[in-house]
Design an enzyme around this catalytic site. Structure first.
Site, PDB file in Angstrom:
ATOM      1  N   GLY A  74       8.324  -4.496   1.068  1.00 24.90           N
ATOM      2  CA  GLY A  74       9.684  -3.951   1.162  1.00 24.90           C
ATOM      3  C   GLY A  74      10.154  -3.625   2.564  1.00 24.90           C
ATOM      4  O   GLY A  74      11.166  -2.935   2.740  1.00 24.90           O
ATOM      5  N   MET A 117      -6.380  -7.599   4.490  1.00 23.95           N
ATOM      6  CA  MET A 117      -5.935  -6.673   5.534  1.00 23.95           C
ATOM      7  C   MET A 117      -6.949  -5.538   5.574  1.00 23.95           C
ATOM      8  O   MET A 117      -6.678  -4.391   5.174  1.00 23.95           O
ATOM      9  CB  MET A 117      -4.516  -6.173   5.212  1.00 23.95           C
ATOM     10  N   MET A 172       2.328 -12.722  10.287  1.00 23.55           N
ATOM     11  CA  MET A 172       2.878 -11.503   9.695  1.00 23.55           C
ATOM     12  C   MET A 172       4.250 -11.239  10.301  1.00 23.55           C
ATOM     13  O   MET A 172       4.392 -11.155  11.533  1.00 23.55           O
ATOM     14  CB  MET A 172       1.956 -10.307   9.936  1.00 23.55           C
ATOM     15  N   MET A 206      -5.869  -4.344   0.761  1.00 24.42           N
ATOM     16  CA  MET A 206      -5.740  -3.318   1.803  1.00 24.42           C
ATOM     17  C   MET A 206      -6.838  -2.271   1.650  1.00 24.42           C
ATOM     18  O   MET A 206      -7.148  -1.859   0.534  1.00 24.42           O
ATOM     19  CB  MET A 206      -4.367  -2.647   1.695  1.00 24.42           C
ATOM     20  N   GLY A 243       0.731  -3.561   5.631  1.00 22.80           N
ATOM     21  CA  GLY A 243       0.434  -2.287   4.968  1.00 22.80           C
ATOM     22  C   GLY A 243       1.339  -1.990   3.797  1.00 22.80           C
ATOM     23  O   GLY A 243       0.924  -1.372   2.819  1.00 22.80           O
ATOM     24  N   PHE A 244       2.590  -2.469   3.884  1.00 20.32           N
ATOM     25  CA  PHE A 244       3.518  -2.115   2.802  1.00 20.32           C
ATOM     26  C   PHE A 244       4.493  -3.260   2.527  1.00 20.32           C
ATOM     27  O   PHE A 244       4.891  -3.977   3.454  1.00 20.32           O
ATOM     28  CB  PHE A 244       4.316  -0.851   3.178  1.00 20.32           C
ATOM     29  N   HIS A 303      -0.183 -14.702  -4.154  1.00 20.85           N
ATOM     30  CA  HIS A 303      -0.712 -14.078  -2.933  1.00 20.85           C
ATOM     31  C   HIS A 303      -1.182 -12.665  -3.264  1.00 20.85           C
ATOM     32  O   HIS A 303      -0.437 -11.872  -3.849  1.00 20.85           O
ATOM     33  CB  HIS A 303       0.424 -14.043  -1.893  1.00 20.85           C
ATOM     34  N   SER A 316       3.869 -12.389  -3.762  1.00 18.46           N
ATOM     35  CA  SER A 316       2.849 -11.367  -3.497  1.00 18.46           C
ATOM     36  C   SER A 316       2.874 -10.327  -4.610  1.00 18.46           C
ATOM     37  O   SER A 316       3.884  -9.621  -4.776  1.00 18.46           O
ATOM     38  CB  SER A 316       3.134 -10.669  -2.159  1.00 18.46           C
ATOM     39  N   ASP A 318       4.616 -13.907   5.999  1.00 24.41           N
ATOM     40  CA  ASP A 318       4.442 -12.828   5.023  1.00 24.41           C
ATOM     41  C   ASP A 318       5.128 -11.552   5.507  1.00 24.41           C
ATOM     42  O   ASP A 318       4.740 -10.974   6.516  1.00 24.41           O
ATOM     43  CB  ASP A 318       2.924 -12.588   4.880  1.00 24.41           C
ATOM     44  N   HIS A 330      -5.308 -12.395   0.915  1.00 22.65           N
ATOM     45  CA  HIS A 330      -4.989 -11.947   2.283  1.00 22.65           C
ATOM     46  C   HIS A 330      -5.712 -10.634   2.540  1.00 22.65           C
ATOM     47  O   HIS A 330      -5.337  -9.592   2.004  1.00 22.65           O
ATOM     48  CB  HIS A 330      -3.461 -11.777   2.387  1.00 22.65           C
ATOM     49  N   ASP A 376      -2.501  -9.230  -1.736  1.00 23.34           N
ATOM     50  CA  ASP A 376      -2.604  -8.426  -0.511  1.00 23.34           C
ATOM     51  C   ASP A 376      -3.658  -7.349  -0.663  1.00 23.34           C
ATOM     52  O   ASP A 376      -3.442  -6.352  -1.354  1.00 23.34           O
ATOM     53  CB  ASP A 376      -1.240  -7.798  -0.198  1.00 23.34           C
ATOM     54  N   GLY A 386       9.067  -9.341   4.382  1.00 21.22           N
ATOM     55  CA  GLY A 386      10.526  -9.318   4.560  1.00 21.22           C
ATOM     56  C   GLY A 386      11.198 -10.632   4.273  1.00 21.22           C
ATOM     57  O   GLY A 386      12.282 -10.924   4.791  1.00 21.22           O
ATOM     58  N   GLY A 407       7.429 -10.736  -1.873  1.00 18.51           N
ATOM     59  CA  GLY A 407       7.055  -9.752  -2.884  1.00 18.51           C
ATOM     60  C   GLY A 407       8.288  -9.113  -3.478  1.00 18.51           C
ATOM     61  O   GLY A 407       8.727  -9.462  -4.579  1.00 18.51           O
TER      62      GLY A 407
END
Ligand code: DX5
Ligand code: ZN
Length: 223
Positions: free
Chosen positions: A150, A71, A142, A40, A147-148, A36, A11, A180, A69, A38, A182, A202
């Site tokens: 890490g 979001m 998910m 947002m 949203g974030f 990927h 990502s 997606d 993706h 992301d 962690g 990511g």
């Protein structure tokens, strides 16, 4: 259009945006060919990332499978821009559409020969996706609140992966299962054991010095 396949989808949300092309190239150098993106909008998720222009710049420069993706609220308003930008796969969130809107969006994307994914947040029950499973190419589970990057892996994602794996077998369906959030050397293998096909990672991969080792830990073969 590049077809989906089992593997690792880094990502770029976690990449160094001042060296984005180099970051993507270093993944390609390690035989990664799926990226990927992301997307947002600051409404569906409390963050803003990037849009079709960035997808276009990378998908036109690299021969990659472009896994987008969304979001975002009202995904139907934006999918055509991402298709023009080179998206091979577009995934939207079931939480952002009615059942009818979802069916319309899926058939619209299919009519344009784009692979379709549908995603659910950690608190959304798997039953919500049942009407769409015969229609989609990808289910994106998910394992963090979107949203974030890490964030820590939410273990209930493993049960969802197992459910979708079994459901696909029981109903002779063909969607890929992607996870997606962690994903690292511990959670990645757990998801693969549960039946996932594609790992989105990511922060475990980008801006690290030992990409080759890290990719190997996720089961990627470099040779
Ligand atoms: C959440 C994002 C992240 C990202 C990966 O909205 O979708 O899950 O892709 O983030 P890491 O791998 O850093 O958890
Ligand atoms: Zn994502």
């Amino acid at each position: 259009m590049k077809k989906l396949y089992p593997g690792i989808a880094p990502s770029i949300l976690a990449a160094d945006f001042s060296h984005l092309a180099d970051n993507v190239q270093s993944m390609i150098d390690h035989r990664i060919s799926m990226i990927h993106f992301d997307i947002m909008d600051g409404h569906f998720v409390p963050n803003l990332s990037f849009g079709p222009a960035l997808v276009q710049s990378l998908s036109s420069q690299f021969s990659i499978l472009t896994d987008v993706h969304l979001m975002i609220e009202k995904p139907a308003l934006y999918v055509d821009a991402f298709i023009r930008a080179g998206a091979d796969v577009i995934t939207f969130h079931v939480e952002t559409v009615s059942e009818e809107e979802a069916r319309t969006l899926i058939s619209h994307l299919r009519s344009l020969n784009v692979q379709v994914g549908i995603s659910l947040k950690p608190n959304t029950p798997v039953e919500t996706l049942l009407p769409f499973l015969p229609l989609v190419d990808l289910v994106l589970v998910m394992s963090v609140e979107p949203g974030f990057g890490g964030q820590s892996f939410i273990t209930s994602a493993l049960d969802k992966i197992k459910f979708f794996f079994q459901y696909r077998q029981d109903h002779q369906l063909h969607y890929f299962i992607e996870v997606d959030g962690g994903i690292d050397s511990k959670t990645g293998p757990q998801c693969q054991l549960a039946g996932v096909d594609i790992l989105v990672a990511g922060s475990f991969l980008f801006q690290k010095t030992d990409i080759k080792h890290r990719l190997t830990l996720l089961g990627h073969s470099i040779s």
